[in-house]
Design an enzyme around this catalytic site. Structure first.
Site, PDB file in Angstrom:
ATOM      1  N   LEU A  88       3.261   7.702  -3.614  1.00 49.10           N
ATOM      2  CA  LEU A  88       2.670   6.380  -3.858  1.00 49.10           C
ATOM      3  C   LEU A  88       1.420   6.321  -4.205  1.00 49.10           C
ATOM      4  CD1 LEU A  88       4.608   3.893  -1.544  1.00 49.10           C
ATOM      5  CD2 LEU A  88       4.758   4.450  -3.911  1.00 49.10           C
ATOM      6  N   CYS A  89       0.771   7.609  -5.019  1.00 45.64           N
ATOM      7  CA  CYS A  89      -0.552   7.803  -5.155  1.00 45.64           C
ATOM      8  C   CYS A  89      -1.071   8.118  -6.622  1.00 45.64           C
ATOM      9  CB  CYS A  89      -1.247   8.735  -3.980  1.00 45.64           C
ATOM     10  SG  CYS A  89      -0.323  10.405  -3.709  1.00 45.64           S
ATOM     11  N   GLY A  90      -0.297   7.651  -7.532  1.00 44.07           N
ATOM     12  CA  GLY A  90      -0.273   8.005  -8.857  1.00 44.07           C
ATOM     13  C   GLY A  90      -0.064   9.218  -9.257  1.00 44.07           C
TER      14      GLY A  90
END
Length: 288
Positions: A88-90
């Site tokens: 969930l950090c691109g």
């Protein structure tokens, strides 16, 4: 009305998602501030240590780096790949794994390449294709200089004893919360120091102990600091990337929620209009 109920459920679901992504954004923002302060405070020290080492080395004759600067024919390479333990950090993790794959395919086609991964995400992806000699996913749980120094010491030992002819670091360099720059940095052997003819080195000092002994003591410390700075850079980059990704996710969820609210209101208005028409139609039928 079944359609209205379905839309209401979707709106409720999206609102819940918005609360989660907004909370994750705030948590990452708080962690980013601490991580950014740490890497900002460390960079001047690391830069000054490197400058001091270069100035000393430039005044020595021969191979100033000793065993850590010995140039060998490269037949076996170790890449230290730094990613994160959570997602969930691109594109934070994918940019590193793509850089590793691209480098191996184009730069080390005829060379044996092993990986040492720091971060679960990189190990999970790259482990399907390449040989990973060790996974150090726990290091980010307690990111201290002493813990990182143990890894650096092992890397230095593997280079000195000839296990690997070259060691590289692959990590994200922190620029700001929205920008992380993938870096491939040569760790060992130490790159030869290039002194320009226009640059003078001030060597008018008395050294105690000798310059050779000082350099010999500084090189391991500089290598440990280099690895620690890379991990600190990656750690700050991770939280910056996650904060940005969660900010975008929250904005997208808000836009989708507004669209669904508009659709819901239109459908509700149409349903009310149909009910009124049915009532009016029934009343007219009774009159007749």
């Amino acid at each position: 009305m079944a359609n209205l109920k379905e839309i209401r459920n979707r709106i409720t679901s999206i609102k819940s998602t918005m609360q989660i992504t907004s909370a994750m954004k705030m948590v990452s923002a708080a962690k980013l501030k601490k991580a950014q302060d740490a890497i900002t405070a460390m960079r001047p020290y690391s830069s000054k240590l490197t400058e001091l080492l270069q100035n000393l080395s430039a005044t020595l004759d021969g191979d100033s780096g000793g065993a850590y600067a010995t140039q060998r024919e490269v037949s076996k390479v170790l890449m230290v790949v730094v990613t994160s333990n959570r997602g969930l950090c691109g594109g934070f993790n994918s940019s590193i794994t793509k850089e590793v794959v691209r480098t191996i395919q184009h730069k080390y086609q005829n060379v044996t390449v092993d990986l040492l991964t720091i971060g679960k995400k990189g190990g999970d992806v790259l482990g399907k294709t390449y040989n990973i000699i060790e996974k150090r996913n726990e290091i980010f749980e307690d990111l201290t200089f002493n813990n990182v120094a143990l890894i650096a010491k092992k890397l230095m030992e593997m280079y000195v004893d000839g296990t690997y002819d070259k060691i590289e670091l692959v990590y994200n360099q922190f620029k700001n919360a929205a920008t992380q720059i993938p870096q491939i940095e040569q760790y060992l052997p130490i790159k030869p120091i290039e002194i320009s003819e226009n640059v003078s080195v001030n060597s008018d000092y008395i050294f105690e102990p000798s310059k050779e002994e000082i350099v010999e003591a500084l090189i391991p410390k500089a290598l440990k600091t280099q690895l620690y700075k890379a991990l600190r850079d990656s750690f700050a980059s991770e939280h910056g990337a996650r904060m940005t990704a969660m900010h975008k996710a929250t904005d997208n969820a808000r836009d989708l929620r507004n669209e669904l609210l508009l659709t819901y209101n239109k459908a509700r208005q149409a349903a009310i209009t149909n009910e009124i028409l049915e009532i009016v139609g029934g009343a007219e039928a009774l009159k007749n």
